[in-house]
Scaffold this active site. Sequence first.
Site, PDB file in Angstrom:
ATOM      1  N   LYS A  60       0.864  -1.189   0.000  1.00  0.00           N
ATOM      2  CA  LYS A  60       0.000   0.000   0.000  1.00  0.00           C
ATOM      3  C   LYS A  60       0.896   1.232   0.000  1.00  0.00           C
ATOM      4  O   LYS A  60       1.493   1.584   1.014  1.00  0.00           O
ATOM      5  CB  LYS A  60      -0.896   0.043   1.245  1.00  0.00           C
ATOM      6  CG  LYS A  60      -1.946   1.159   1.089  1.00  0.00           C
ATOM      7  CD  LYS A  60      -2.410   1.764   2.398  1.00  0.00           C
ATOM      8  CE  LYS A  60      -1.592   2.921   2.884  1.00  0.00           C
ATOM      9  NZ  LYS A  60      -1.635   4.139   2.048  1.00  0.00           N
ATOM     10  N   GLU A  88      10.294   1.066  10.135  1.00  0.00           N
ATOM     11  CA  GLU A  88      11.265   2.152   9.907  1.00  0.00           C
ATOM     12  C   GLU A  88      10.513   3.438  10.183  1.00  0.00           C
ATOM     13  O   GLU A  88       9.718   3.881   9.360  1.00  0.00           O
ATOM     14  CB  GLU A  88      11.745   2.150   8.452  1.00  0.00           C
ATOM     15  CG  GLU A  88      12.430   0.885   8.001  1.00  0.00           C
ATOM     16  CD  GLU A  88      13.822   0.720   8.561  1.00  0.00           C
ATOM     17  OE1 GLU A  88      14.297   1.617   9.279  1.00  0.00           O
ATOM     18  OE2 GLU A  88      14.420  -0.325   8.285  1.00  0.00           O
ATOM     19  N   CYS A  95      13.886  10.622   6.590  1.00  0.00           N
ATOM     20  CA  CYS A  95      13.974  10.301   8.015  1.00  0.00           C
ATOM     21  C   CYS A  95      15.415  10.234   8.502  1.00  0.00           C
ATOM     22  O   CYS A  95      15.668  10.118   9.688  1.00  0.00           O
ATOM     23  CB  CYS A  95      13.213   9.025   8.323  1.00  0.00           C
ATOM     24  SG  CYS A  95      13.603   7.726   7.182  1.00  0.00           S
ATOM     25  N   GLU A 116      10.871  16.119  14.592  1.00  0.00           N
ATOM     26  CA  GLU A 116      11.446  16.055  13.256  1.00  0.00           C
ATOM     27  C   GLU A 116      10.816  17.173  12.411  1.00  0.00           C
ATOM     28  O   GLU A 116       9.594  17.211  12.251  1.00  0.00           O
ATOM     29  CB  GLU A 116      11.081  14.687  12.680  1.00  0.00           C
ATOM     30  CG  GLU A 116      11.919  14.200  11.572  1.00  0.00           C
ATOM     31  CD  GLU A 116      11.542  12.770  11.160  1.00  0.00           C
ATOM     32  OE1 GLU A 116      10.433  12.298  11.492  1.00  0.00           O
ATOM     33  OE2 GLU A 116      12.360  12.138  10.487  1.00  0.00           O
TER      34      GLU A 116
HETATM   35  P1  ADP Z   1       3.698  10.781   6.938  1.00  0.00           P
HETATM   36  O1  ADP Z   1       3.376  11.627   8.117  1.00  0.00           O
HETATM   37  O2  ADP Z   1       5.098  10.862   6.483  1.00  0.00           O
HETATM   38  O3  ADP Z   1       2.710  10.861   5.811  1.00  0.00           O
HETATM   39  P2  ADP Z   1       2.493   8.393   7.860  1.00  0.00           P
HETATM   40  O4  ADP Z   1       3.021   7.499   8.910  1.00  0.00           O
HETATM   41  O5  ADP Z   1       1.236   9.140   8.142  1.00  0.00           O
HETATM   42  O6  ADP Z   1       3.679   9.326   7.474  1.00  0.00           O
HETATM   43  O7  ADP Z   1       2.266   7.607   6.499  1.00  0.00           O
HETATM   44  C1  ADP Z   1       3.071   6.552   6.045  1.00  0.00           C
HETATM   45  C2  ADP Z   1       2.194   5.512   5.380  1.00  0.00           C
HETATM   46  O8  ADP Z   1       1.291   5.010   6.353  1.00  0.00           O
HETATM   47  C3  ADP Z   1       1.322   6.030   4.233  1.00  0.00           C
HETATM   48  O9  ADP Z   1       1.215   5.002   3.259  1.00  0.00           O
HETATM   49  C4  ADP Z   1      -0.006   6.259   4.914  1.00  0.00           C
HETATM   50  O10 ADP Z   1      -1.080   6.195   4.005  1.00  0.00           O
HETATM   51  C5  ADP Z   1      -0.035   5.094   5.877  1.00  0.00           C
HETATM   52  N1  ADP Z   1      -0.946   5.256   7.009  1.00  0.00           N
HETATM   53  C6  ADP Z   1      -1.263   6.381   7.683  1.00  0.00           C
HETATM   54  N2  ADP Z   1      -2.167   6.125   8.655  1.00  0.00           N
HETATM   55  C7  ADP Z   1      -2.433   4.793   8.588  1.00  0.00           C
HETATM   56  C8  ADP Z   1      -3.293   3.914   9.320  1.00  0.00           C
HETATM   57  N3  ADP Z   1      -4.051   4.340  10.304  1.00  0.00           N
HETATM   58  N4  ADP Z   1      -3.302   2.610   8.951  1.00  0.00           N
HETATM   59  C9  ADP Z   1      -2.529   2.163   7.940  1.00  0.00           C
HETATM   60  N5  ADP Z   1      -1.712   2.935   7.233  1.00  0.00           N
HETATM   61  C10 ADP Z   1      -1.653   4.237   7.543  1.00  0.00           C
END
Ligand code: ADP
Length: 483
Positions: free
Chosen positions: A180, A255, A289, A386
Amino acid sequence: MDLTAPGLLREACLVDGQWYAPEGRDTIVVTSPADGSVVARVPSLASEDIEMAVDAAERAFRIWSKTAASERSAKLRSWRDLIVANADDLAAIMTAEQGKPLAEARGEVIYAASFIEWFAEEAKRVYGDIIPAPQADKRILVLKQPVGVCAAITPWNFPAAMITRKGGAALAAGCTIIVKPADQTPLTALAIADLAVQAGIPAGVLQVVTGPAEVVGGVLTASDRVRKLSFTGSTKVGRLLMAQCAPTIKRLSLELGGNAPFIVFDDADLDAAVEGAIASKFRNAGQTCVCANRLYVQSGVYDAFARKLADRVAGLTVGPGTREGVLIGPLIDEAAIRKVEDHVADALAEGAESLVGGRRSGAGSLFFEPTVLVGVTQSMRIAREETFGPVAPLFRFETEEEVVRLANDTEFGLASYFYTENGRRAWRVAEALEYGIVGHNTGVISNEVAPFGGMKQSGMGREGSKYGIEEYIETKYWCSAVG
Ligand code: ADP
């Protein structure tokens, strides 16, 4: 966008070998952070679609896990070759949806391909073991077997490399994987998946699904048929996914965020330290990161370093990634640029001073001027969080002991950097830093042959290198009585 192979721009998911965009689903609109224009639309899949992908991954696993390692390796190698051959198109797609300068996007494509090449080689070297038994009539064998169906959830800052670093290892080990990608950058993922199909990687072995993060993540983490999750993203979401994986005791690679210290000692080669700081801090407009987040400079060279760095930073060209000579592209979205603004405003209000930059750039609504702040202290927000933007905050320190303490004073532990010409100090500091990655006299540490990963709340597991494939392998102990 002018592509040599326009077919790479896919507006459908890859499920069980088919390009899948079912009727009646919403779409996710992918926009360019450089100017807000619509690049493409991808499907917003529902939970039953994700279940379908899990079914397909399970079916494919039965065959892929039994395929000879040499054959898996050859297919990975073809995939890698196709990625390199299509590097210009992949870079164009990445720049359109992510914003990074074209040359940097192309660099990421080659870096992404290097993981597939590496794991194509490692696929053939997953050795078991035979252990001398404590009894004469026993034989003890260790078998290495693929974990099973895996899921990968990946971020927008490296739309290609975060997929190949996980997918390359998974496929080499004999696992199947459902990816995903981030909502902001699904097009690079789909283009790479298209090349996997072209390389002959069978249906269901690598699938790419897009949709609401909670829905897709919910199905993948709840399913007991998914044996492992590999996630790259924020610590907040990593924590949530870890909890969601607890009921099924999934294998996890995480990560997560960083808060990298970049230490310049009095005895450093200052010109080299400035170049290292530029490379580490300003790559991808500061959105990685492993970007230096806190620059600690010893008082003897503080002013000289600040001046040299500010001069260099003033020369970094800001603009859309498609324009020749641009080094700093846009930030990913409004929330990202607001956080950078807030960090800078907080630091200035608390007594820091801006030597260069400090505000949004005239290049467009998501562009921020590359910035150097001096007089930054540990109590400011920028020290604890960050920033993920093109801002270099300079902290002053006096002693080695003090700076090691300050550097480690964070819940994160991904990358760290230090500059010194003193060999003894180098050993002391490298051993004392509580970080998974330490760069000594260099600001560039990522490559496919070295283990990438964090300590503390920066995550668990390692990617790339000979260690990376272990994340997708079970160790089975076989005890055989021969008497
Ligand atoms: P950033 O703040 O850098 O966007 P995130 O951790 O929010 O980092 O996002 C990293 C990945 O995790 C993306 O693919 C995002 O769609 C996914 N993501 C965010 N929230 C969820 C969740 N509740 N469940 C599964 N995947 C998630």
